[in-house]
Design a protein around this motif. Structure first.
Motif, mmCIF file in Angstrom:
data_model
loop_
_atom_site.group_PDB
_atom_site.id
_atom_site.type_symbol
_atom_site.label_atom_id
_atom_site.label_comp_id
_atom_site.label_asym_id
_atom_site.label_seq_id
_atom_site.Cartn_x
_atom_site.Cartn_y
_atom_site.Cartn_z
ATOM 1 N N TYR A 69 0.153 -9.849 -0.521
ATOM 2 C CA TYR A 69 -0.413 -10.951 0.285
ATOM 3 C C TYR A 69 -0.087 -12.325 -0.292
ATOM 4 O O TYR A 69 -0.337 -13.345 0.341
ATOM 5 N N ASN A 71 -6.085 -6.650 -13.135
ATOM 6 C CA ASN A 71 -6.212 -5.184 -13.281
ATOM 7 C C ASN A 71 -5.379 -4.433 -12.245
ATOM 8 O O ASN A 71 -5.189 -4.892 -11.127
ATOM 9 N N LYS A 85 2.056 -4.116 -8.175
ATOM 10 C CA LYS A 85 1.000 -3.326 -7.535
ATOM 11 C C LYS A 85 1.547 -2.618 -6.295
ATOM 12 O O LYS A 85 1.259 -1.454 -6.044
#
Ligand SMILES: NC(=O)c1ccc[n+]([C@@H]2O[C@H](COP(=O)([O-])OP(=O)(O)OC[C@H]3O[C@@H](n4cnc5c(N)ncnc54)[C@H](OP(=O)(O)O)[C@@H]3O)[C@@H](O)[C@H]2O)c1
Length: 351
Positions: A213, A342, A197
């Protein structure tokens, strides 16, 4: 002979979850149940003003977890036995509303079902122009895009040069916010839950920083970058809440704004821990504002016009994640949102 089937499948709320959704249909704690229901097959079976929509895609949203809770909120809770509320897009197949004809494409609150009887007046407002991508009307031209647009511009009030933190940055709303803030000339620190991501956020969406994170050194890296490299934060677009928001409160500039859009990290948590660093907001005169996109409904056309232009000229990128299992797979897909499976907008293909 009508091409509309006599019966359809739909998914109804069976039992309110106390923590996460219980996906599947077999367990006695299953959150949802499958049902077979009759479908109107001729106009005479519709009320004057209604249309029957053959649903093509439905939306999967973190907010759905909140709609299952029997609590005071911005919408009434979904009732036990009711079709699960969901945005959807599809084709009008029967119409008793003069503004819509068979074949028109619309978006609306279809619910998790194959066919939805909807008020024509509401659908007319969300008619999809011929030739446009239906999926876009669940993503950038639907409520995700509207949330990003009004949240970052009207609530966050960003201006060029602002240091903007976006949490949930690789999701449907977050990925739009990153791009809108970059277009406005902000420095963007994007936070998301995987290396893949973060790569997309940096390389394709041009975030200045993209931080995972889940990395072991996340908090020290975040602090170093936000405070030392960028000189503290002007605006947070908050999708996640919890510990990341709590730590961010110590890194804000005087007069900072927090556009409080969501708190997915605590939606399944019956006892959220809460913010411990909240007193920092006093010293820094911080404005934290929750908002609900529906409040901007009258102004949706303004945002839609701009977002459509940016999509056309390639300034905005979007991704869709089509859930496995179609309509039946929706409960599991909703859980997958909470596991970060997702990238971009999660939808299920129904018909
Ligand atoms: N206020 C409004 O009107 C409004 C309207 C629409 C949406 N929202 C809110 O906006 C937020 C994003 O919604 P969306 O539709 O765009 O969903 P989304 O971001 O596409 O999907 C949810 C994402 O949240 C992240 N996530 C899940 N659990 C997490 C956790 N414990 N900690 C940190 N991140 C977590 C996951 O990504 P990672 O891999 O990064 O963990 C996941 O991909 C939600 O909080 C939603 O409720 C608010």
């Amino acid at each position: 002979m009508s091409s509309i089937p006599e019966n359809q499948s739909r998914i109804v709320l069976r039992k309110r979850p106390t923590t996460g959704i219980v996906a599947g249909y077999e367990s006695e704690d299953a959150t949802f149940a499958k049902e077979v229901a009759k479908v109107p097959r001729s106009e005479s079976e519709l009320k004057e003003g209604d249309v029957l929509v053959k649903v093509e895609y439905v939306s999967l949203d973190p907010a759905m977890r909140g709609w299952l809770r029997d609590a005071r909120s911005y919408l009434p809770p979904v009732q036990i036995g009711e079709v699960m509320r969901a945005g959807g897009v599809g084709t009008v197949v029967l119409s008793r509303f003069e503004g819509l004809s068979k074949g028109d494409k619309v978006s609306g609150i279809t619910g998790w079902q194959e066919y939805a009887t909807l008020p024509g007046k509401a659908c007319e407002k969300r008619k999809i122009p011929p030739g446009c991508s239906l999926l876009d009307y669940l993503g950038p031209l639907g409520s995700s895009g509207q949330t990003a647009y009004w949240g970052i511009f009207d609530v966050g009030r960003i201006k060029s040069g602002d240091v903007v933190v976006v949490t949930g940055a690789a999701g449907s709303v977050g990925s739009m916010v990153v791009q809108l803030a970059k277009m406005k000339g902000c420095k963007v620190i994007a936070i998301a839950g995987s290396e893949e991501k973060c790569k997309w956020l940096k390389e394709s969406l041009k975030a200045d920083e993209a931080l995972d994170y889940k990395a072991p050194d996340f908090f020290s890296t975040y602090r170093e970058i936000a405070t030392k490299k960028y000189g503290y934060i002007d605006v947070i677009f908050e999708n996640v809440g919890g510990e990341v928001l709590d730590r961010s409160l110590l890194m804000l500039k005087p007069g900072a704004r927090i556009a409080f859009c969501g708190a997915i990290s605590d939606y399944n948590n019956p006892k959220p821990k809460g913010l411990t660093n909240y007193q920092a907001m006093i010293a820094m005169r911080v404005k934290l504002q929750g908002f609900i996109v529906f409040d901007y409904q009258k102004r949706y056309p303004e945002a839609e016009k701009e977002i459509a232009e940016w999509l056309r000229d390639g300034r905005l990128e979007r991704k869709f994640h089509i859930a496995q299992g179609g309509l039946e797979g929706c409960p599991q897909a909703l859980n997958d949102l909470f596991e970060g499976k997702n990238i971009g907008k999660m939808v299920a293909k129904v018909n």
